[in-house]
Scaffold this motif. Sequence first.
Motif, PDB file in Angstrom:
ATOM      1  N   PHE A 228       0.818  -1.210   0.000  1.00 44.26           N
ATOM      2  CA  PHE A 228       0.000   0.000   0.000  1.00 44.26           C
ATOM      3  C   PHE A 228       0.855   1.265   0.000  1.00 44.26           C
ATOM      4  N   PHE A 229       0.318   2.276  -0.636  1.00 44.77           N
ATOM      5  CA  PHE A 229       0.950   3.593  -0.663  1.00 44.77           C
ATOM      6  C   PHE A 229       0.015   4.555   0.057  1.00 44.77           C
TER       7      PHE A 229
ATOM      8  N   VAL B  65      -5.259   5.934   0.590  1.00 45.53           N
ATOM      9  CA  VAL B  65      -4.571   4.656   0.417  1.00 45.53           C
ATOM     10  C   VAL B  65      -4.744   4.153  -1.014  1.00 45.53           C
ATOM     11  N   LYS B  66      -3.636   3.729  -1.607  1.00 43.24           N
ATOM     12  CA  LYS B  66      -3.621   3.134  -2.939  1.00 43.24           C
ATOM     13  C   LYS B  66      -2.743   1.888  -2.900  1.00 43.24           C
ATOM     14  N   PHE B  67      -2.823   1.108  -3.956  1.00 45.07           N
ATOM     15  CA  PHE B  67      -1.828   0.055  -4.115  1.00 45.07           C
ATOM     16  C   PHE B  67      -0.524   0.724  -4.558  1.00 45.07           C
ATOM     17  N   ALA B  68       0.591   0.253  -4.055  1.00 43.47           N
ATOM     18  CA  ALA B  68       1.898   0.820  -4.389  1.00 43.47           C
ATOM     19  C   ALA B  68       2.234   0.547  -5.849  1.00 43.47           C
ATOM     20  N   THR B  69       2.609   1.582  -6.566  1.00 41.88           N
ATOM     21  CA  THR B  69       2.989   1.426  -7.976  1.00 41.88           C
ATOM     22  C   THR B  69       4.345   2.041  -8.291  1.00 41.88           C
ATOM     23  N   MET B  70       4.913   2.786  -7.325  1.00 42.35           N
ATOM     24  CA  MET B  70       6.159   3.500  -7.591  1.00 42.35           C
ATOM     25  C   MET B  70       7.210   3.178  -6.538  1.00 42.35           C
TER      26      MET B  70
ATOM     27  N   PRO C 162      -8.084   0.420  -3.315  1.00 43.22           N
ATOM     28  CA  PRO C 162      -8.082   0.535  -1.851  1.00 43.22           C
ATOM     29  C   PRO C 162      -8.804   1.775  -1.321  1.00 43.22           C
ATOM     30  N   GLN C 163      -9.047   2.748  -2.196  1.00 43.78           N
ATOM     31  CA  GLN C 163      -9.778   3.942  -1.749  1.00 43.78           C
ATOM     32  C   GLN C 163     -11.234   3.628  -1.407  1.00 43.78           C
ATOM     33  N   LEU C 164     -11.681   2.429  -1.744  1.00 47.20           N
ATOM     34  CA  LEU C 164     -13.009   1.996  -1.313  1.00 47.20           C
ATOM     35  C   LEU C 164     -13.095   2.015   0.215  1.00 47.20           C
TER      36      LEU C 164
END
Length: 221
Positions: A37-38, A53-58, A94-96
Amino acid sequence: MTRLLDIFLSSIAIIILSPILISTILILKLTGEGEVFFLQKRVGIDKITFMLVKFATMLKNSENIGTGTITVFEDPRILPFGHFLRRTKLNELPQLFNILYGTMSIIGPRPQTKRCYEAFPKSSIEYIKRVKPGLSGIGSIIFRDEELMMHNHEDPGMFYDKVIMPYKGLLEEWFVVNNNIYTYFKLIALTVLVVLKPNTKMAWKFFNDLPQPPEELFKYF
């Protein structure tokens, strides 16, 4: 009413999408830097910051590398699996949980970092601060390919501040003025269509009174 819909729809979405959420968590744990998570501070309703919150992409600490909180096309900080997540918008799922918690709505202005929020014209901020930010919204749909737009300019930061954000601000002003259940459901439907078949032009078919883009952006729409 909108809050009840947010809770109901986000709960249903989490249940239906749980196989995708779990699979993504496992893949992220086993690839890249192992981050799942990011978390990042964003500006919400009444200018109150919250943790998105987001899924980590960077890469870790990407905010302090390269173009900072502005992401450009083919950004070298994006991890291999991150490209897929960003292209499909799965990184936003994840922003849900932000929606369930109440810091976001399903539909609203895109939650911005402080730096990007302050790039809005002050007149637009007066509108935007009245509503919760959204997982999707008219600004998110119209600027689905924002990274590609900036990629075509020598100075992405300047283009973002002087062209993209003023127009995005007008779009979000339009949303606040037209914020009702009818618009809420139409934007949900438009979001689904754009995800299945990317085509920003559909926004004007759904809403014929949207602010017209400036000449510098017209070619993208």
